[in-house]
Design an enzyme around this catalytic site. Structure first.
Site, PDB file in Angstrom:
ATOM      1  N   HIS A  36       0.969  -1.044  -0.054  1.00  0.00           N
ATOM      2  CA  HIS A  36      -0.152  -0.127   0.034  1.00  0.00           C
ATOM      3  C   HIS A  36       1.055   1.275   0.042  1.00  0.00           C
ATOM      4  O   HIS A  36       0.477   2.100  -0.650  1.00  0.00           O
ATOM      5  CB  HIS A  36      -0.808  -0.069   1.189  1.00  0.00           C
ATOM      6  CG  HIS A  36      -1.856  -1.081   1.060  1.00  0.00           C
ATOM      7  ND1 HIS A  36      -3.012  -1.361   2.399  1.00  0.00           N
ATOM      8  CD2 HIS A  36      -2.193  -2.092   0.306  1.00  0.00           C
ATOM      9  CE1 HIS A  36      -3.591  -2.335   1.616  1.00  0.00           C
ATOM     10  NE2 HIS A  36      -3.224  -3.019   0.762  1.00  0.00           N
ATOM     11  N   HIS A  95      -9.130  -2.157  -5.465  1.00  0.00           N
ATOM     12  CA  HIS A  95      -8.155  -2.082  -4.475  1.00  0.00           C
ATOM     13  C   HIS A  95      -7.174  -3.300  -5.127  1.00  0.00           C
ATOM     14  O   HIS A  95      -5.884  -3.279  -4.906  1.00  0.00           O
ATOM     15  CB  HIS A  95      -8.635  -2.938  -3.342  1.00  0.00           C
ATOM     16  CG  HIS A  95      -7.464  -3.114  -2.257  1.00  0.00           C
ATOM     17  ND1 HIS A  95      -7.045  -1.919  -1.439  1.00  0.00           N
ATOM     18  CD2 HIS A  95      -6.959  -4.175  -1.949  1.00  0.00           C
ATOM     19  CE1 HIS A  95      -6.070  -2.459  -0.779  1.00  0.00           C
ATOM     20  NE2 HIS A  95      -5.793  -3.907  -0.788  1.00  0.00           N
ATOM     21  N   ASP A 108      -3.267  -2.753  -5.228  1.00  0.00           N
ATOM     22  CA  ASP A 108      -2.185  -3.568  -4.729  1.00  0.00           C
ATOM     23  C   ASP A 108      -0.967  -3.798  -5.986  1.00  0.00           C
ATOM     24  O   ASP A 108       0.115  -3.858  -5.781  1.00  0.00           O
ATOM     25  CB  ASP A 108      -2.752  -4.865  -4.524  1.00  0.00           C
ATOM     26  CG  ASP A 108      -3.472  -5.003  -3.284  1.00  0.00           C
ATOM     27  OD1 ASP A 108      -2.895  -4.134  -2.213  1.00  0.00           O
ATOM     28  OD2 ASP A 108      -4.052  -5.952  -2.679  1.00  0.00           O
ATOM     29  N   HIS A 153      -0.338 -11.008  -5.318  1.00  0.00           N
ATOM     30  CA  HIS A 153       1.054 -10.439  -4.912  1.00  0.00           C
ATOM     31  C   HIS A 153       1.799 -11.546  -5.575  1.00  0.00           C
ATOM     32  O   HIS A 153       3.063 -11.018  -6.089  1.00  0.00           O
ATOM     33  CB  HIS A 153       1.290 -10.448  -3.327  1.00  0.00           C
ATOM     34  CG  HIS A 153       0.342  -9.462  -2.690  1.00  0.00           C
ATOM     35  ND1 HIS A 153       0.123  -8.462  -2.881  1.00  0.00           N
ATOM     36  CD2 HIS A 153      -0.656  -9.688  -1.723  1.00  0.00           C
ATOM     37  CE1 HIS A 153      -0.656  -7.627  -2.321  1.00  0.00           C
ATOM     38  NE2 HIS A 153      -1.298  -8.655  -1.506  1.00  0.00           N
TER      39      HIS A 153
END
Length: 307
Positions: free
Chosen positions: A78, A241, A245, A268
């Site tokens: 973030h 979001h 990310d 991720h």
């Protein structure tokens, strides 16, 4: 020329880690040109610097973790996203625990911190990684398919599609595109919060995770609906979001990308795999700078303002 950027002054925040629940103090400090973004664990007997690089990512379960030897910092994405959105090249991040504070669960608080400190232009050219040939990573087949891709583009844009099969998510936009040249990161992306499901939170807490999570720093859903009394900040906050990310994960490469990123159900781990795949093929990218900032892609020339 299009110049590198750092902060004008020091700024500090205090919060708790999303997964650890630990109190943590974060201090953002200016850094010299070509420093990059460096996390510094100041709570250890001897402070340890952890420069942000694609190879410094040591864990991608639930968040992006970077490490230098035994020293780690969890959940950097973030803050890294805010740095990408505002064009911060050089920064020291002093941290008093092993996890970046979650604050409100989005990048908005980090945008506010960076803007409050002020953004300073430096006497060094800003260097970009320009993708010259497409690079892609894929995983799974059919209903389990996930993929992420970088393709040549004079600028930086991201498109992301999610697929959760949950009533609260299905009723919102599940695909979004964001382009640095025409959209506002602070307005359109930064306020999107991380999200989770009550059944997953219970399982994670049983495994020592999500100890600092709650309705004040995440969107929480049961089997049917959003539990936050104030609802969503964007109609398509969930997929936004994921863009937030991805911007943070991709900025871990150490320089801003000139590329079009597209992804389906990525996360991720896959974002880091994509960076490593790019770096493994030097013929697919080049390092460029702009002596004349008028030749730079739109959206990069001026430090971006807040809201």
């Amino acid at each position: 020329m299009l110049a590198q950027r750092t902060l004008k002054s020091i700024t500090t925040a205090v919060g708790v880690g999303l997964h650890s629940g630990q109190r943590v103090e974060l201090t953002l400090r200016p850094a010299q040109p070509d420093t990059g973004i460096v996390f510094r664990r100041v709570d250890l007997p001897e402070p340890v610097d952890i420069p942000v690089t694609a190879q410094s990512v040591s864990d991608t379960r639930m968040a992006s973790t970077i490490a230098n030897g035994a020293a780690k910092v969890h959940t950097v994405e973030h803050l890294m996203s805010a740095c990408a959105g505002l064009g911060i090249d050089n920064l020291y991040v002093d941290i008093s625990a092993e996890e970046v504070p979650i604050l409100d669960g989005s990048a908005a608080s980090f945008v506010f911190l960076l803007q409050s400190a002020g953004i300073e232009l430096q006497r060094a050219p800003r260097r970009f990684i320009r993708v010259t040939q497409p690079v892609e990573v894929r995983e799974g087949e059919g209903a389990n398919l996930k993929w992420a891709r970088l393709a040549p583009y004079h600028g930086f844009k991201l498109s992301f599609e999610i697929e959760f099969h949950h009533p609260a998510v299905d009723s919102t936009g599940q695909r979004v595109e964001f382009d640095m040249s025409s959209d506002s990161y602070a307005r359109d992306i930064a306020r999107a919060r991380t999200f989770g499901f009550t059944k997953d939170v219970e399982m994670m807490r049983a495994n020592g995770l999500a100890l600092g999570g709650g309705l004040d720093n995440a969107i929480v859903m049961d089997d049917y609906k959003v539990l936050n009394s104030d609802g969503l900040r964007y109609d398509d906050e969930f997929v936004k979001h994921k863009i937030l990310d991805a911007m943070g994960d991709l900025y871990i490469v150490g320089k801003p990308l000139l590329a079009a990123y597209s992804a389906f159900r990525s996360g991720h781990a896959m974002n880091n795999q994509l960076l490593r795949e790019l770096l493994a093929h030097p013929e697919c990218y080049e390092i460029v700078s702009f002596d004349d900032e008028r030749k730079a892609p739109k959206g990069f020339a001026q430090p971006l303002r807040a809201w």
